[in-house]
Write a protein that holds these residues in place. Structure first.
Motif, PDB file in Angstrom:
ATOM      1  N   MET A 261       0.810  -1.200   0.000  1.00  0.00           N
ATOM      2  CA  MET A 261       0.000   0.000   0.000  1.00  0.00           C
ATOM      3  C   MET A 261       0.854   1.265   0.000  1.00  0.00           C
ATOM      4  N   ALA A 262       1.971   1.220   0.711  1.00  0.00           N
ATOM      5  CA  ALA A 262       2.822   2.408   0.771  1.00  0.00           C
ATOM      6  C   ALA A 262       3.318   2.797  -0.611  1.00  0.00           C
ATOM      7  N   HIS A 263       3.600   1.803  -1.443  1.00  0.00           N
ATOM      8  CA  HIS A 263       4.069   2.135  -2.789  1.00  0.00           C
ATOM      9  C   HIS A 263       2.987   2.832  -3.596  1.00  0.00           C
ATOM     10  N   GLN A 264       1.719   2.505  -3.356  1.00  0.00           N
ATOM     11  CA  GLN A 264       0.629   3.178  -4.055  1.00  0.00           C
ATOM     12  C   GLN A 264       0.530   4.643  -3.636  1.00  0.00           C
ATOM     13  N   LEU A 265       0.721   4.887  -2.349  1.00  0.00           N
ATOM     14  CA  LEU A 265       0.710   6.266  -1.855  1.00  0.00           C
ATOM     15  C   LEU A 265       1.886   7.036  -2.443  1.00  0.00           C
ATOM     16  N   HIS A 266       3.033   6.389  -2.495  1.00  0.00           N
ATOM     17  CA  HIS A 266       4.226   7.006  -3.085  1.00  0.00           C
ATOM     18  C   HIS A 266       3.994   7.295  -4.568  1.00  0.00           C
ATOM     19  N   ASP A 267       3.372   6.374  -5.286  1.00  0.00           N
ATOM     20  CA  ASP A 267       3.092   6.578  -6.710  1.00  0.00           C
ATOM     21  C   ASP A 267       2.210   7.805  -6.936  1.00  0.00           C
ATOM     22  N   ILE A 268       1.190   7.962  -6.105  1.00  0.00           N
ATOM     23  CA  ILE A 268       0.316   9.138  -6.223  1.00  0.00           C
ATOM     24  C   ILE A 268       1.134  10.399  -5.999  1.00  0.00           C
ATOM     25  N   ASN A 269       1.983  10.364  -4.991  1.00  0.00           N
ATOM     26  CA  ASN A 269       2.811  11.523  -4.682  1.00  0.00           C
ATOM     27  C   ASN A 269       3.727  11.878  -5.852  1.00  0.00           C
ATOM     28  N   THR A 270       4.353  10.884  -6.479  1.00  0.00           N
ATOM     29  CA  THR A 270       5.273  11.173  -7.573  1.00  0.00           C
ATOM     30  C   THR A 270       4.553  11.586  -8.844  1.00  0.00           C
TER      31      THR A 270
ATOM     32  N   GLU B  39      -9.591   5.399  -0.292  1.00  0.00           N
ATOM     33  CA  GLU B  39      -9.380   3.964  -0.081  1.00  0.00           C
ATOM     34  C   GLU B  39      -8.128   3.716   0.759  1.00  0.00           C
ATOM     35  N   LEU B  40      -7.068   4.429   0.440  1.00  0.00           N
ATOM     36  CA  LEU B  40      -5.817   4.259   1.189  1.00  0.00           C
ATOM     37  C   LEU B  40      -5.963   4.730   2.632  1.00  0.00           C
ATOM     38  N   ALA B  41      -6.764   5.766   2.864  1.00  0.00           N
ATOM     39  CA  ALA B  41      -6.970   6.277   4.225  1.00  0.00           C
ATOM     40  C   ALA B  41      -7.666   5.238   5.093  1.00  0.00           C
ATOM     41  N   ALA B  42      -8.517   4.430   4.489  1.00  0.00           N
ATOM     42  CA  ALA B  42      -9.263   3.420   5.239  1.00  0.00           C
ATOM     43  C   ALA B  42      -8.469   2.135   5.453  1.00  0.00           C
ATOM     44  N   TRP B  43      -7.348   1.989   4.774  1.00  0.00           N
ATOM     45  CA  TRP B  43      -6.551   0.760   4.848  1.00  0.00           C
ATOM     46  C   TRP B  43      -5.950   0.567   6.241  1.00  0.00           C
TER      47      TRP B  43
ATOM     48  N   GLU C 261      -2.054  -5.451  12.876  1.00  0.00           N
ATOM     49  CA  GLU C 261      -2.225  -4.118  13.464  1.00  0.00           C
ATOM     50  C   GLU C 261      -1.285  -3.863  14.627  1.00  0.00           C
ATOM     51  N   ALA C 262      -0.731  -4.914  15.233  1.00  0.00           N
ATOM     52  CA  ALA C 262       0.205  -4.735  16.340  1.00  0.00           C
ATOM     53  C   ALA C 262       1.470  -4.018  15.876  1.00  0.00           C
ATOM     54  N   GLU C 263       1.820  -4.188  14.598  1.00  0.00           N
ATOM     55  CA  GLU C 263       3.005  -3.518  14.050  1.00  0.00           C
ATOM     56  C   GLU C 263       2.710  -2.092  13.604  1.00  0.00           C
ATOM     57  N   TRP C 264       1.466  -1.715  13.611  1.00  0.00           N
ATOM     58  CA  TRP C 264       1.039  -0.393  13.149  1.00  0.00           C
ATOM     59  C   TRP C 264       1.017   0.538  14.351  1.00  0.00           C
ATOM     60  N   CYS C 265       2.168   1.049  14.705  1.00  0.00           N
ATOM     61  CA  CYS C 265       2.246   1.902  15.893  1.00  0.00           C
ATOM     62  C   CYS C 265       1.637   3.269  15.611  1.00  0.00           C
ATOM     63  N   GLY C 266       1.370   4.009  16.651  1.00  0.00           N
ATOM     64  CA  GLY C 266       0.706   5.304  16.530  1.00  0.00           C
ATOM     65  C   GLY C 266       1.396   6.268  15.590  1.00  0.00           C
ATOM     66  N   SER C 267       2.725   6.325  15.640  1.00  0.00           N
ATOM     67  CA  SER C 267       3.425   7.282  14.783  1.00  0.00           C
ATOM     68  C   SER C 267       3.326   6.893  13.317  1.00  0.00           C
ATOM     69  N   ASP C 268       3.325   5.592  13.016  1.00  0.00           N
ATOM     70  CA  ASP C 268       3.177   5.158  11.627  1.00  0.00           C
ATOM     71  C   ASP C 268       1.797   5.519  11.103  1.00  0.00           C
ATOM     72  N   SER C 269       0.794   5.268  11.915  1.00  0.00           N
ATOM     73  CA  SER C 269      -0.578   5.583  11.535  1.00  0.00           C
ATOM     74  C   SER C 269      -0.740   7.082  11.327  1.00  0.00           C
ATOM     75  N   TRP C 270      -0.186   7.867  12.241  1.00  0.00           N
ATOM     76  CA  TRP C 270      -0.281   9.323  12.139  1.00  0.00           C
ATOM     77  C   TRP C 270       0.402   9.810  10.872  1.00  0.00           C
ATOM     78  N   GLN C 271       1.597   9.291  10.567  1.00  0.00           N
ATOM     79  CA  GLN C 271       2.337   9.711   9.377  1.00  0.00           C
ATOM     80  C   GLN C 271       1.582   9.325   8.108  1.00  0.00           C
ATOM     81  N   TRP C 272       0.998   8.136   8.100  1.00  0.00           N
ATOM     82  CA  TRP C 272       0.206   7.660   6.955  1.00  0.00           C
ATOM     83  C   TRP C 272      -0.960   8.616   6.692  1.00  0.00           C
ATOM     84  N   GLN C 273      -1.729   8.920   7.738  1.00  0.00           N
ATOM     85  CA  GLN C 273      -2.880   9.798   7.593  1.00  0.00           C
ATOM     86  C   GLN C 273      -2.468  11.221   7.240  1.00  0.00           C
ATOM     87  N   ASP C 274      -1.359  11.692   7.786  1.00  0.00           N
ATOM     88  CA  ASP C 274      -0.871  13.034   7.483  1.00  0.00           C
ATOM     89  C   ASP C 274      -0.477  13.142   6.012  1.00  0.00           C
TER      90      ASP C 274
END
Length: 77
Positions: free
Chosen positions: A1-10, A32-36, A41-54
């Motif tokens: 999923m991160a690569h898809q977000l990166h692709d949109i950015n580029t 769609e990516l925001a809802a992913w 989920e144990a590996e999805w720490c708060g800072s990762d989630s915050w950075q993703w949403q930001d």
């Protein structure tokens, strides 16, 4: 999923933020990516989630701004 977000950015035009595809399509994909959520989920720490949403919020802002600049129905040259 991160690569898809990166692709949109580029795909965003660095000078004025106009995406190379229809803005509504990009916004729908960002929604769609925001809802992913990761499978482990144990590996999805708060800072990762915050950075993703930001990142998604920033891209939405850029797409909305480009949409306002080019107007609906106009090609994103």
């Amino acid at each position: 999923m991160a690569h898809q977000l990166h692709d949109i950015n580029t795909r965003m035009d660095g000078e004025n933020g106009i995406p190379d595809t229809e803005p509504s399509t990009v916004i729908a994909r960002l929604d769609e990516l925001a809802a992913w959520q990761p499978d482990n989920e144990a590996e999805w720490c708060g800072s990762d989630s915050w950075q993703w949403q930001d990142t998604i919020r920033e891209l939405r802002r850029r797409v909305a701004k480009s949409y306002a600049v080019i107007g609906p129905g106009e090609p994103a040259s």
